[in-house]
Enzyme design. Structure first.
Site, PDB file in Angstrom:
ATOM      1  N   ARG A   1      -7.830   2.810 -15.752  1.00  0.00           N
ATOM      2  CA  ARG A   1      -7.340   4.102 -16.261  1.00  0.00           C
ATOM      3  C   ARG A   1      -6.691   4.881 -15.134  1.00  0.00           C
ATOM      4  O   ARG A   1      -6.738   4.507 -13.965  1.00  0.00           O
ATOM      5  CB  ARG A   1      -8.480   4.913 -16.878  1.00  0.00           C
ATOM      6  CG  ARG A   1      -9.635   5.165 -15.924  1.00  0.00           C
ATOM      7  CD  ARG A   1     -10.767   5.891 -16.623  1.00  0.00           C
ATOM      8  NE  ARG A   1     -11.952   5.959 -15.776  1.00  0.00           N
ATOM      9  CZ  ARG A   1     -13.058   6.598 -16.102  1.00  0.00           C
ATOM     10  NH1 ARG A   1     -13.138   7.235 -17.266  1.00  0.00           N
ATOM     11  NH2 ARG A   1     -14.102   6.601 -15.299  1.00  0.00           N
TER      12      ARG A   1
ATOM     13  N   TYR B   1     -15.397  14.001   0.273  1.00  0.00           N
ATOM     14  CA  TYR B   1     -14.170  13.388  -0.237  1.00  0.00           C
ATOM     15  C   TYR B   1     -13.088  13.362   0.831  1.00  0.00           C
ATOM     16  O   TYR B   1     -12.434  12.325   1.053  1.00  0.00           O
ATOM     17  CB  TYR B   1     -13.693  14.164  -1.467  1.00  0.00           C
ATOM     18  CG  TYR B   1     -12.471  13.588  -2.143  1.00  0.00           C
ATOM     19  CD1 TYR B   1     -12.592  12.560  -3.073  1.00  0.00           C
ATOM     20  CD2 TYR B   1     -11.203  14.089  -1.873  1.00  0.00           C
ATOM     21  CE1 TYR B   1     -11.476  12.034  -3.710  1.00  0.00           C
ATOM     22  CE2 TYR B   1     -10.072  13.570  -2.500  1.00  0.00           C
ATOM     23  CZ  TYR B   1     -10.215  12.548  -3.420  1.00  0.00           C
ATOM     24  OH  TYR B   1      -9.106  12.023  -4.037  1.00  0.00           O
TER      25      TYR B   1
ATOM     26  N   SER C   1      -5.388  10.632   0.029  1.00  0.00           N
ATOM     27  CA  SER C   1      -5.215  11.882  -0.713  1.00  0.00           C
ATOM     28  C   SER C   1      -4.557  12.912   0.188  1.00  0.00           C
ATOM     29  O   SER C   1      -4.704  12.859   1.426  1.00  0.00           O
ATOM     30  CB  SER C   1      -6.576  12.416  -1.188  1.00  0.00           C
ATOM     31  OG  SER C   1      -6.474  13.748  -1.656  1.00  0.00           O
TER      32      SER C   1
ATOM     33  N   GLY D   1     -10.072  -0.218  -9.405  1.00  0.00           N
ATOM     34  CA  GLY D   1      -9.990   1.011 -10.192  1.00  0.00           C
ATOM     35  C   GLY D   1      -8.816   1.001 -11.141  1.00  0.00           C
ATOM     36  O   GLY D   1      -8.136   2.012 -11.318  1.00  0.00           O
TER      37      GLY D   1
ATOM     38  N   LYS E   1     -11.302  10.029   2.530  1.00  0.00           N
ATOM     39  CA  LYS E   1      -9.866   9.798   2.418  1.00  0.00           C
ATOM     40  C   LYS E   1      -9.184   9.822   3.787  1.00  0.00           C
ATOM     41  O   LYS E   1      -8.218   9.086   4.019  1.00  0.00           O
ATOM     42  CB  LYS E   1      -9.242  10.835   1.491  1.00  0.00           C
ATOM     43  CG  LYS E   1      -9.621  10.658   0.024  1.00  0.00           C
ATOM     44  CD  LYS E   1      -9.222   9.292  -0.511  1.00  0.00           C
ATOM     45  CE  LYS E   1      -9.258   9.206  -2.025  1.00  0.00           C
ATOM     46  NZ  LYS E   1      -8.885   7.863  -2.518  1.00  0.00           N
TER      47      LYS E   1
ATOM     48  N   ILE F   1      -3.319  15.172  -9.467  1.00  0.00           N
ATOM     49  CA  ILE F   1      -2.760  14.354 -10.542  1.00  0.00           C
ATOM     50  C   ILE F   1      -3.628  14.522 -11.787  1.00  0.00           C
ATOM     51  O   ILE F   1      -4.854  14.631 -11.697  1.00  0.00           O
ATOM     52  CB  ILE F   1      -2.728  12.865 -10.128  1.00  0.00           C
ATOM     53  CG1 ILE F   1      -2.050  12.689  -8.766  1.00  0.00           C
ATOM     54  CG2 ILE F   1      -2.021  12.029 -11.197  1.00  0.00           C
ATOM     55  CD1 ILE F   1      -0.632  13.184  -8.679  1.00  0.00           C
TER      56      ILE F   1
END
Length: 252
Positions: A19, A159, A146, A16, A163, A192
């Protein structure tokens, strides 16, 4: 102390990496002397721009496409990374996707995709390099989790589960790696300013910022130094830890 963060001669792979946080990680590792390979999904333009920008300042950086949830693609990525770099000393599992969905509307496909990219992807990529690091008796693995792994979040069951799984994976694998100087640690960012936050309402953003003691969202460049520390000799006594640059969203 100046050499504490020196990565000269080290070879790193960042998933990843085209970016957002991943690109910031690629940049800081290159800036401290590492040769870096990274992967991305459907982001060729950003990948090429990053390679061109870093190459102009003398960095050794390479990129290619790879869906980390796909076993065959990961096998090809691993073969390419080792052919390109010679070996992988530092692995940063940063690939991820976002998405809000009420649990009652969450499809099996959406669940599987979220778990696939985050948890399965972290496993697949790590599995290709861990034993080789052990054999060389040096390695650094940094897994991105996260703050939501700790606190949860409405509409984020898939999600948060993915995580949280990375937290457990990081802790468990650290027991196997540490006796061989392969140190496995994690990072659990807070909110973020990346593509994952795009599309959220101004009302949500304002409310979330109001919850944070620092009263703002983080920037990708603020995450990268934590990776540098864990990837270098500065992190030589960190084992199975997940550090939390999160603006005070979770205090542990």
């Amino acid at each position: 102390m100046p050499k504490t963060f020196d990565l000269t001669g080290r070879k790193a792979l960042v998933t990843g990496g085209s970016r957002g946080i991943g690109a910031a990680v690629v940049e800081i590792l290159c800036a401290h002397g590492a040769q870096v390979a990274f992967c991305h999904v459907d982001d060729e333009a950003n990948a090429m721009a990053l390679i061109e920008r870093l190459s102009t300042v003398g960095a050794s950086v390479h990129g290619r496409a790879c869906d980390v949830a796909d076993e065959d693609q990961v096998a090809a990525l691993a073969q390419w990374a080792e052919a390109t770099l010679g070996q992988v000393d530092i692995l940063v599992n940063c690939a991820g996707i976002g998405g809000h969905c009420a649990f009652g509307e969450l499809t099996i496909a959406a669940w599987d995709r979220m778990i696939g990219v985050h948890l399965r992807g972290t496993f697949l990529v790590t599995h290709h390099f861990f034993d080789k690091m052990v054999a060389r008796r040096w390695g650094r693995i940094v897994n991105f989790s996260s703050q939501l792994a700790y606190k949860g979040g409405g509409g984020m069951a898939h999600y948060c589960a993915a995580k949280a799984g990375i937290l457990g994976f990081t802790r468990a694998l650290s027991y196997e790696g540490a006796p061989h100087n392969v140190l496995v640690n994690g990072i659990a960012p807070g909110p973020i300013e990346t593509d994952m936050l795009k599309g959220l309402s101004d009302e949500w953003r304002a409310a979330k910022m109001g919850e944070l003691p620092i009263k703002r969202f983080g920037e990708p460049d603020e995450m990268a130094p934590t990776v540098l520390m864990l990837a270098s000799e500065a992190g030589s006594y960190y084992v199975g830890q997940t550090l939390s640059p999160n603006g005070g969203d979770v205090m542990v």
